[in-house]
Design an enzyme around this catalytic site. Structure first.
Site, PDB file in Angstrom:
ATOM      1  N   GLY A  54       0.863  -1.183   0.000  1.00 61.70           N
ATOM      2  CA  GLY A  54       0.000   0.000   0.000  1.00 61.70           C
ATOM      3  C   GLY A  54       0.893   1.224   0.000  1.00 61.70           C
ATOM      4  N   GLU A  56       0.659   4.420   1.045  1.00 59.50           N
ATOM      5  CA  GLU A  56       0.815   5.155   2.308  1.00 59.50           C
ATOM      6  C   GLU A  56       1.410   4.275   3.394  1.00 59.50           C
ATOM      7  OE1 GLU A  56      -2.684   6.682  -0.069  1.00 59.50           O
ATOM      8  OE2 GLU A  56      -2.019   4.723   0.655  1.00 59.50           O
ATOM      9  N   TYR A 125      -7.498  -5.955  -7.324  1.00 58.36           N
ATOM     10  CA  TYR A 125      -8.872  -6.299  -6.995  1.00 58.36           C
ATOM     11  C   TYR A 125      -9.225  -5.489  -5.749  1.00 58.36           C
ATOM     12  CZ  TYR A 125      -7.856  -9.979 -10.304  1.00 58.36           C
ATOM     13  OH  TYR A 125      -7.489 -10.657 -11.443  1.00 58.36           O
ATOM     14  N   ASN A 186       0.844  10.513  -7.300  1.00 56.82           N
ATOM     15  CA  ASN A 186       0.671   9.058  -7.463  1.00 56.82           C
ATOM     16  C   ASN A 186      -0.545   8.726  -8.337  1.00 56.82           C
ATOM     17  OD1 ASN A 186       1.735   6.513  -6.897  1.00 56.82           O
ATOM     18  ND2 ASN A 186       1.796   6.900  -4.685  1.00 56.82           N
ATOM     19  N   LYS A 245      10.006  13.903  -9.124  1.00 59.34           N
ATOM     20  CA  LYS A 245      10.715  12.624  -9.174  1.00 59.34           C
ATOM     21  C   LYS A 245      10.997  12.276 -10.631  1.00 59.34           C
ATOM     22  CE  LYS A 245       7.402  10.723  -6.690  1.00 59.34           C
ATOM     23  NZ  LYS A 245       6.614   9.712  -5.922  1.00 59.34           N
ATOM     24  N   GLY A 247      12.948   9.508 -11.725  1.00 62.48           N
ATOM     25  CA  GLY A 247      13.369   8.133 -11.953  1.00 62.48           C
ATOM     26  C   GLY A 247      14.872   7.990 -12.070  1.00 62.48           C
ATOM     27  N   ALA A 251      16.148  13.445  -9.007  1.00 63.48           N
ATOM     28  CA  ALA A 251      15.016  14.245  -8.530  1.00 63.48           C
ATOM     29  C   ALA A 251      15.450  15.688  -8.375  1.00 63.48           C
ATOM     30  CB  ALA A 251      14.507  13.705  -7.195  1.00 63.48           C
ATOM     31  N   ASP A 277       7.411   5.433  -3.370  1.00 58.76           N
ATOM     32  CA  ASP A 277       6.984   5.576  -1.977  1.00 58.76           C
ATOM     33  C   ASP A 277       8.182   5.506  -1.028  1.00 58.76           C
ATOM     34  OD1 ASP A 277       4.237   5.673  -2.736  1.00 58.76           O
ATOM     35  OD2 ASP A 277       4.274   3.504  -2.985  1.00 58.76           O
ATOM     36  N   ASP A 313       7.433  -4.333  -2.309  1.00 60.53           N
ATOM     37  CA  ASP A 313       7.086  -2.909  -2.288  1.00 60.53           C
ATOM     38  C   ASP A 313       7.875  -2.134  -1.241  1.00 60.53           C
ATOM     39  OD1 ASP A 313       4.058  -2.399  -3.758  1.00 60.53           O
ATOM     40  OD2 ASP A 313       4.782  -4.436  -3.481  1.00 60.53           O
TER      41      ASP A 313
END
Length: 333
Positions: A54, A56, A125, A186, A245, A247, A251, A277, A313
């Site tokens: 996620g 956040e 989903y 985002n 940002k 990549g 930055a 993130d 992540d």
């Protein structure tokens, strides 16, 4: 299956009540992740790993690993996947006492397929599921107004009308209390159009102190151009600090003190998901440290480099004691 209205109040998730307000408060969606561990299409017998993610939540984990207190608010289902998400966040030191378990909607799911050795295919989903049912009533207003930073992203308001209302309410609360509001655009085209995103997120910009955006995301609000020109244009819309940002090109940040650039730190990229993130978590942690903008960018770049070099992540985000592993490769220009 018929669900009750999303604004109904589910039971608080189990967990300790913190003794003080965390420095960082964030709200959003978290979901279970089933990720292939080898290249190839999904098929019977494909090796996989189970985890959670996620945007956040990843930022909260990163800030916590870097030594600051962080809290995450959101809804997960009253199911095994939701229990895994909350247990994982607690294990990372993130306060989830403000999270909710929703008995009427399951936890969302992300499928990550390594279709080829260097191409990921991600399926979500989430529609109508627990994360999308976040509502203003779920928010702990005292916690938001007592934090040093409130961090939100453009993902959550795209999930549902109630989630959008929760983000807008949190941002206005924080702004009114003098809390730094951080917004990462985002943008997710699968969730909403650029026109709708620009309209909704544009309303948040006057309440935002710190804005993160990629070049295409920045173009939602200002004409495209050179990164410094783009960042300066963003600051004229409300944020005092704008970070673009770039990549592999690093930055750039613009504040009242001027423009600051940071090159990307060269690493072998294994998994790009979550790198943005992780970058944000490093920047916010350095801001909480009281560091100047160049050091914020440096720590952000380090966290992003760690993240892309590890599958998952948030798993690769470093702790303070690990920063030296890549710090020697840092190049600031």
């Amino acid at each position: 299956m018929t669900h009750p209205a999303p604004h109904s109040t589910p039971a608080p998730a189990p967990g300790p009540v913190p003794g003080s307000t965390p420095s960082l408060v964030t709200l959003g969606e978290a979901m279970a992740v089933v990720a292939a561990t080898e290249p190839g299409p999904f098929a019977h017998g494909t090796p996989m790993r189970l985890g959670w993610a996620g945007a956040e939540a990843t930022v909260a984990v990163g800030v916590s690993r870097l030594g600051h207190t962080a809290a995450w608010t959101g809804r997960v289902g009253d199911d095994a996947a939701g229990a895994m998400v909350l247990a994982g966040l607690r294990a990372e030191g993130v306060d989830v006492s403000g999270a909710r378990t929703d008995p009427d909607a399951p936890t969302g799911l992300m499928l990550r397929e390594r279709r080829t050795a260097d191409r990921l295919r991600v399926s979500y989903y989430r529609a109508g599921l627990a994360g999308s049912r976040l509502a203003p009533a779920d928010l702990d207003e005292a916690r938001i107004t007592g934090a040093r930073i409130l961090h939100v992203t453009g993902i959550t308001p795209a999930l549902s009308a109630t989630a959008r209302a929760a983000v807008e309410h949190a941002v206005r609360l924080a702004h009114g209390a003098g809390v730094t509001v951080s917004l990462d655009v985002n943008h997710r085209e699968r969730l909403w159009s650029r026109t709708e995103a620009a309209e909704v997120l544009g309303r948040l910009l006057p309440y935002t102190d710190l804005l993160f955006a990629g070049p295409e995301e920045a173009a939602l609000f200002v004409p495209g151009g050179e990164p410094e020109e783009t960042a300066r244009a963003l600051t004229r819309l409300g944020p005092a600090e704008a970070v673009v940002k770039l990549g592999a090109d690093g930055a750039l940040a613009v504040t009242a003190d001027g423009a600051h650039r940071q090159a990307a730190i060269p690493v072998t990229a294994v998994d790009p998901v979550g790198a943005g993130d992780a970058f944000v978590s490093g920047y916010l942690a350095a801001r909480l440290d009281g560091s100047p903008v160049p050091e914020r960018l440096r720590l952000a770049a380090l966290c992003g480099a760690f993240a892309v070099s590890v599958p998952g992540d948030w798993e690769g985000i470093p702790r303070r004691t690990e920063l030296g592993l890549l710090a020697a490769q840092d190049i600031t220009r």
